[in-house]
Design an enzyme around this catalytic site. Structure first.
Site, PDB file in Angstrom:
ATOM      1  N   ALA A 240      -1.485   6.119   1.132  1.00  0.00           N
ATOM      2  CA  ALA A 240      -2.726   5.347   1.234  1.00  0.00           C
ATOM      3  C   ALA A 240      -2.900   4.749   2.624  1.00  0.00           C
ATOM      4  CB  ALA A 240      -2.735   4.247   0.185  1.00  0.00           C
TER       5      ALA A 240
ATOM      6  N   LEU B 143       0.865  -1.171   0.000  1.00  0.00           N
ATOM      7  CA  LEU B 143       0.000   0.000   0.000  1.00  0.00           C
ATOM      8  C   LEU B 143       0.903   1.223   0.000  1.00  0.00           C
ATOM      9  CD1 LEU B 143      -3.031  -0.305   2.474  1.00  0.00           C
ATOM     10  CD2 LEU B 143      -3.099   0.301   0.056  1.00  0.00           C
ATOM     11  N   ASP B 144       0.654   2.150  -0.929  1.00  0.00           N
ATOM     12  CA  ASP B 144       1.492   3.341  -1.017  1.00  0.00           C
ATOM     13  C   ASP B 144       1.489   4.120   0.299  1.00  0.00           C
ATOM     14  OD1 ASP B 144       2.230   2.930  -3.697  1.00  0.00           O
ATOM     15  OD2 ASP B 144       0.374   3.860  -4.404  1.00  0.00           O
ATOM     16  N   LYS B 145       2.535   4.901   0.494  1.00  0.00           N
ATOM     17  CA  LYS B 145       2.689   5.651   1.742  1.00  0.00           C
ATOM     18  C   LYS B 145       1.505   6.579   1.998  1.00  0.00           C
ATOM     19  CE  LYS B 145       6.085   8.459   4.248  1.00  0.00           C
ATOM     20  NZ  LYS B 145       7.450   9.049   4.206  1.00  0.00           N
TER      21      LYS B 145
END
Length: 282
Positions: free
Chosen positions: A42, A38-40
């Site tokens: 997100a 999961l992107d930072k």
């Protein structure tokens, strides 16, 4: 050593890797991994794997996903998220009717190019590292499946579109934002992103790292898609030593091998009809 998996509610502003630190500390082991970055920027559900369950990472990563995303029209960043540098601007903000019409084109089997700032491998290097170094490179389009897109809201005055998206593994929501905006003669980035579901696992059943407990650890018994096979007591030692035992199984199918007393012995994966490999031996 503890074995199991956790449904973690990843907080915004932390990388997936950073989210694992308190889990490693709590269970006193470095044998902790996650199944799907999961992107930072997100938030949402992140499946963390502890002990021997790290060997099931590929299975969990293959599961379908659900996201709630917010797209901001009129601006595009190099990362296609709020943390990037603005690289494109436009005064044209699409209307709701056009958005609804174009959204239909993004449901089904589609081809998309992952963002330049992504973990995709390009000739042995991560795309985001090449992008940070100003390297020129192309990313081939990939086939993904978008099962459903629901429009939750659209505020024309703030140029914010909120969507719920159900999709297959490997789908980049940032790419959908970019491509949808381009198809509408505009530009956009993902201003917020929350993963709400991975396979059958939902965000509401997840826990924050600060609330971890032994009870948070989930066993294989919860994986209803894994058929349980009872092993005769005369063959238990064969299984524990990784020897072949005749079992009916299909390619890519997972099965749990158990003793008649209920002890979990192993997890196997079909590599051909009635042929398998051991994924985990307990």
């Amino acid at each position: 050593m503890e074995n199991g998996f956790l449904l973690i509610n990843k907080e915004q502003g932390k990388t997936s890797f950073e989210t694992l630190f308190p889990i490693k500390k709590y269970f006193n082991t470095n044998h902790v991994g996650h199944a799907g970055i999961l992107d930072k920027f997100a938030s949402g559900i992140l499946i963390a794997l502890v002990g021997k369950y790290t060997k099931l990472a590929n299975y969990f990563m293959s599961l379908d996903k659900e996201y709630v995303a917010e797209f901001r029209f009129g601006l595009e960043t190099d990362t296609l998220d709020p943390n990037g540098r603005i690289v494109n601007k436009t005064d044209y903000i699409p209307n709701l009717e056009d958005i609804d019409l174009k959204l239909k084109d993004f449901v089904g089997e589609i081809y998309q190019s992952p963002p330049r700032f992504s973990s995709v491998h390009i000739n042995g290097s991560r795309a985001y590292k090449l992008a940070l170094n100003g390297k020129f490179f192309e990313i081939k389009k990939r086939r993904v499946n978008v099962y459903d897109i629901q429009r939750l809201s659209y505020d024309f005055s703030s140029s914010l579109l909120s969507l719920k998206i159900s999709c297959s593994k490997g789908t980049y929501i940032r790419s959908i934002a970019r491509d949808l905006a381009y198809s509408l003669n505009s530009c956009a980035y993902v201003s917020s992103l929350k993963r709400t579901k991975v396979g059958i696992f939902r965000l509401e059943d997840s826990t924050l790292c600060k609330n971890l407990s032994k009870a948070s650890l989930i066993s294989l018994e919860s994986l209803k898609s894994f058929e349980k096979v009872c092993i005769d007591s005369s063959k238990i030692n064969l299984v524990k030593n990784g020897a072949y035992v005749e079992i009916q199984i299909n390619i890519n199918e997972f099965k749990i091998l158990k003793s008649r007393e209920g002890e979990i012995l192993a997890v196997i994966k079909g590599i051909d009809l009635n042929k398998y490999k051991y994924v985990i031996i307990f």
